[in-house]
Structure formats: C-alpha cells, structure tokens
Design a protein around this motif. Structure first.
Motif, PDB file in Angstrom:
ATOM      1  N   GLY A   1     -31.528  30.307  15.978  1.00  0.00           N
ATOM      2  CA  GLY A   1     -31.931  31.033  14.778  1.00  0.00           C
ATOM      3  C   GLY A   1     -30.885  31.117  13.693  1.00  0.00           C
ATOM      4  N   PHE A   2     -29.779  30.376  13.835  1.00  0.00           N
ATOM      5  CA  PHE A   2     -28.669  30.536  12.898  1.00  0.00           C
ATOM      6  C   PHE A   2     -28.177  29.192  12.369  1.00  0.00           C
ATOM      7  CE2 PHE A   2     -28.676  34.166  15.714  1.00  0.00           C
ATOM      8  CZ  PHE A   2     -28.552  35.231  14.836  1.00  0.00           C
ATOM      9  N   GLY A   3     -27.842  29.194  11.083  1.00  0.00           N
ATOM     10  CA  GLY A   3     -27.234  28.025  10.467  1.00  0.00           C
ATOM     11  C   GLY A   3     -25.736  28.211  10.352  1.00  0.00           C
ATOM     12  N   PRO A   4     -25.040  27.260   9.723  1.00  0.00           N
ATOM     13  CA  PRO A   4     -23.586  27.356   9.546  1.00  0.00           C
ATOM     14  C   PRO A   4     -23.187  28.646   8.837  1.00  0.00           C
ATOM     15  CG  PRO A   4     -24.347  25.153   9.019  1.00  0.00           C
ATOM     16  CD  PRO A   4     -25.576  25.990   9.193  1.00  0.00           C
ATOM     17  N   LEU A   5     -22.005  29.117   9.153  1.00  0.00           N
ATOM     18  CA  LEU A   5     -21.457  30.331   8.563  1.00  0.00           C
ATOM     19  C   LEU A   5     -20.393  29.948   7.536  1.00  0.00           C
ATOM     20  CD1 LEU A   5     -20.896  32.294  11.901  1.00  0.00           C
ATOM     21  CD2 LEU A   5     -22.890  32.437  10.394  1.00  0.00           C
ATOM     22  N   GLN A   6     -20.327  30.718   6.468  1.00  0.00           N
ATOM     23  CA  GLN A   6     -19.327  30.470   5.427  1.00  0.00           C
ATOM     24  C   GLN A   6     -18.322  31.620   5.435  1.00  0.00           C
ATOM     25  OE1 GLN A   6     -19.663  27.592   3.503  1.00  0.00           O
ATOM     26  NE2 GLN A   6     -17.582  27.943   2.755  1.00  0.00           N
ATOM     27  N   PHE A   7     -17.045  31.291   5.699  1.00  0.00           N
ATOM     28  CA  PHE A   7     -16.009  32.308   5.846  1.00  0.00           C
ATOM     29  C   PHE A   7     -14.975  32.236   4.734  1.00  0.00           C
ATOM     30  CE2 PHE A   7     -17.390  32.075  10.309  1.00  0.00           C
ATOM     31  CZ  PHE A   7     -17.474  33.422  10.612  1.00  0.00           C
ATOM     32  N   ARG A   8     -14.382  33.390   4.494  1.00  0.00           N
ATOM     33  CA  ARG A   8     -13.201  33.487   3.636  1.00  0.00           C
ATOM     34  C   ARG A   8     -12.195  34.402   4.337  1.00  0.00           C
ATOM     35  NH1 ARG A   8     -14.727  34.978  -2.135  1.00  0.00           N
ATOM     36  NH2 ARG A   8     -15.237  32.766  -2.076  1.00  0.00           N
ATOM     37  N   ALA A   9     -10.986  33.895   4.553  1.00  0.00           N
ATOM     38  CA  ALA A   9      -9.921  34.728   5.107  1.00  0.00           C
ATOM     39  C   ALA A   9      -9.287  35.497   3.959  1.00  0.00           C
ATOM     40  CB  ALA A   9      -8.879  33.856   5.805  1.00  0.00           C
ATOM     41  N   ILE A  10      -9.272  36.830   4.075  1.00  0.00           N
ATOM     42  CA  ILE A  10      -8.848  37.652   2.948  1.00  0.00           C
ATOM     43  C   ILE A  10      -8.179  38.939   3.438  1.00  0.00           C
ATOM     44  CG2 ILE A  10     -11.181  38.630   2.808  1.00  0.00           C
ATOM     45  CD1 ILE A  10     -10.751  38.928  -0.215  1.00  0.00           C
ATOM     46  N   GLY A  11      -6.978  39.213   2.928  1.00  0.00           N
ATOM     47  CA  GLY A  11      -6.289  40.459   3.213  1.00  0.00           C
ATOM     48  C   GLY A  11      -5.848  40.611   4.657  1.00  0.00           C
ATOM     49  N   VAL A  12      -5.149  41.712   4.938  1.00  0.00           N
ATOM     50  CA  VAL A  12      -4.663  42.019   6.278  1.00  0.00           C
ATOM     51  C   VAL A  12      -4.833  43.513   6.542  1.00  0.00           C
ATOM     52  CG1 VAL A  12      -2.962  40.142   6.344  1.00  0.00           C
ATOM     53  CG2 VAL A  12      -2.313  42.380   5.446  1.00  0.00           C
ATOM     54  N   GLY A  13      -4.708  43.877   7.807  1.00  0.00           N
ATOM     55  CA  GLY A  13      -4.804  45.281   8.168  1.00  0.00           C
ATOM     56  C   GLY A  13      -4.331  45.528   9.583  1.00  0.00           C
ATOM     57  N   PHE A  14      -4.584  46.747  10.064  1.00  0.00           N
ATOM     58  CA  PHE A  14      -4.059  47.167  11.366  1.00  0.00           C
ATOM     59  C   PHE A  14      -5.100  47.972  12.131  1.00  0.00           C
ATOM     60  CE2 PHE A  14      -0.749  47.189   8.114  1.00  0.00           C
ATOM     61  CZ  PHE A  14       0.148  46.277   8.640  1.00  0.00           C
ATOM     62  N   PHE A  15      -5.110  47.803  13.429  1.00  0.00           N
ATOM     63  CA  PHE A  15      -5.845  48.687  14.327  1.00  0.00           C
ATOM     64  C   PHE A  15      -4.824  49.522  15.097  1.00  0.00           C
ATOM     65  CE2 PHE A  15      -9.144  45.073  14.740  1.00  0.00           C
ATOM     66  CZ  PHE A  15      -9.916  45.581  13.720  1.00  0.00           C
ATOM     67  N   PRO A  16      -5.048  50.811  15.341  1.00  0.00           N
ATOM     68  CA  PRO A  16      -6.195  51.581  14.842  1.00  0.00           C
ATOM     69  C   PRO A  16      -6.033  52.059  13.399  1.00  0.00           C
ATOM     70  CG  PRO A  16      -4.823  52.963  16.217  1.00  0.00           C
ATOM     71  CD  PRO A  16      -4.220  51.583  16.269  1.00  0.00           C
ATOM     72  N   SER A  17      -4.771  52.064  12.878  1.00  0.00           N
ATOM     73  CA  SER A  17      -4.551  52.518  11.504  1.00  0.00           C
ATOM     74  C   SER A  17      -3.178  52.032  11.037  1.00  0.00           C
ATOM     75  CB  SER A  17      -4.612  54.053  11.431  1.00  0.00           C
ATOM     76  OG  SER A  17      -3.466  54.615  12.042  1.00  0.00           O
ATOM     77  N   PRO A  18      -2.929  52.029   9.718  1.00  0.00           N
ATOM     78  CA  PRO A  18      -1.622  51.612   9.208  1.00  0.00           C
ATOM     79  C   PRO A  18      -0.478  52.487   9.688  1.00  0.00           C
ATOM     80  CG  PRO A  18      -3.260  51.575   7.453  1.00  0.00           C
ATOM     81  CD  PRO A  18      -3.900  52.261   8.627  1.00  0.00           C
ATOM     82  N   THR A  19      -0.740  53.759   9.958  1.00  0.00           N
ATOM     83  CA  THR A  19       0.330  54.654  10.409  1.00  0.00           C
ATOM     84  C   THR A  19       0.590  54.548  11.910  1.00  0.00           C
ATOM     85  OG1 THR A  19      -1.267  56.468  10.644  1.00  0.00           O
ATOM     86  CG2 THR A  19      -0.063  56.300   8.551  1.00  0.00           C
TER      87      THR A  19
END
Length: 205
Positions: free
Chosen positions: A75-93
């Motif tokens: 049920g799915f066709g190709p996916l279009q991705f963009r790698a963008i930004g960074v972050g942290f789990f669970p939080s920046p602190t």
C-alpha cells in the motif's frame, strides 16, 4: 534441548552515502567540541531510520517475518526524506541520545510505521512505541555535566533548521544487528520495495 537460534533484528529505512556524509559532517563538528569519552558516536555507515526494533527473533520465523513486511509494502510508494536539524532525547538539558531530524514529505511515513508495528507484533516481544519520531541517531551520551550539555544545546541551536540532504527511499530493510566487542554490525538480510501503483513518492499538490 538445544537453545533455539535467534537473530537480533530491526526494520529500517537505510540512508544513502551522500546523506550519511552530510550528517557525519555535523556530527564531527559537535565531536570536536566535546571531551573524547563523553559520547559514544554512531559510525556513519550505520546511520538509518529505525521503523521498528524487534529484538531477538527465532531464526525459524525469519522467512515469515519477511513475507509479512512484503505484504505491508503493497500500500505504499517511495518516501521522500529531508534530513534537517538536530536534537536530543529526552531533552536538551538531560541529553542521552543525539539525533538528526528527518522530515518525510509524502505523508506516508506514519502510516507505514503503524502498519509495520502491527505486522511485526507476532514476531517480537518489544512493546509498541508510545510516539514515533523520525530521526537518525548520531550519538549516545555517556557522561555530560552542565558544561557539556550547554555546548550541545548551543550546537543544536546553530544547527536548527539546517537542511543536510534530500533523498528518495524506494524500499525499507530487515536488518540483523550482530553485537561484537567493537560495537554492533548491521547486516541487511531482506529488502522490501515501496512501489505501490499510484504512489509516486512526491508531495501532494
């Protein structure tokens, strides 16, 4: 009775080399500003988007699991991705995992994730995720005080909104993770195409 043979498996979208190189450049920038042993860095060749971690799966179930994943892809066709930004789990602190964000622009990713989650339930003891967040893990924090956390937060702020690379994913993979003394080795063992009729992999107009 002999112990049953198992594979340690996960389902993922693999990233092309050009995307790995772009994310690795950002990773190296942060690495240069932190103490050497504060973060365990993901090797660029292992950058990927995890859709489902399955854990130990009996080897005798591998073929049936692959067939279940192939059925999902219908049920799915190709996916279009963009790698963008960074972050942290669970939080920046309280950073424990450092990631590069992914944006999928065809609107299929959440539904694909949910379908894979449902299809793989008979093959895993891992619980469903409470919330799916598309990302590529680039490091796992081993030890970080306030100073290190501040350096990471400042770096993330500078990377905010930065676009690394676009790419089209026309398949996803069942991957074996072999643990070793030098870290995990990832080996794709089955590839499932995303080629449903009428699904172009392009954003809706």
């Amino acid at each position: 009775m002999a112990e049953e043979s198992t594979f340690r498996l996960f389902v993922a979208v693999l990233t092309p080399d050009i995307v790995k190189a772009a994310i690795a450049a950002a990773q190296n920038e942060l690495r240069a500003s932190l103490p050497a042993h504060s973060v365990g860095w993901t090797r660029p060749e292992q950058f990927h988007l995890t859709l489902k971690f399955l854990g130990a799966v009996p080897a005798t179930d591998a073929d049936a699991l692959a067939q279940a994943l192939d059925a999902v892809s219908a049920g799915f066709g190709p996916l279009q991705f963009r790698a963008i930004g960074v972050g942290f789990f669970p939080s920046p602190t309280r950073p424990r995992v450092i990631w590069a964000g992914l944006k999928e622009t065809t609107g299929q990713l959440q539904d694909l994730h949910d379908a894979i989650e449902k299809a793989t339930q008979p093959f895993t003891q891992e619980q469903p995720e409470n919330r799916f967040h598309a990302h590529v893990t680039i490091g796992r924090v081993k030890q970080a005080g306030r100073h290190e956390a501040s350096l990471m937060a400042d770096w993330a702020q500078r990377q905010s909104g930065k676009e690394y690379r676009d790419w089209k994913a026309d398949s996803f993979a069942l991957v074996e993770s072999q643990l070793s003394s030098t870290g995990a080795i990832h080996i794709p063992i089955h590839n499932t195409p995303l080629s449903a009729p009428g699904k172009t992999g392009l954003p809706a107009s």
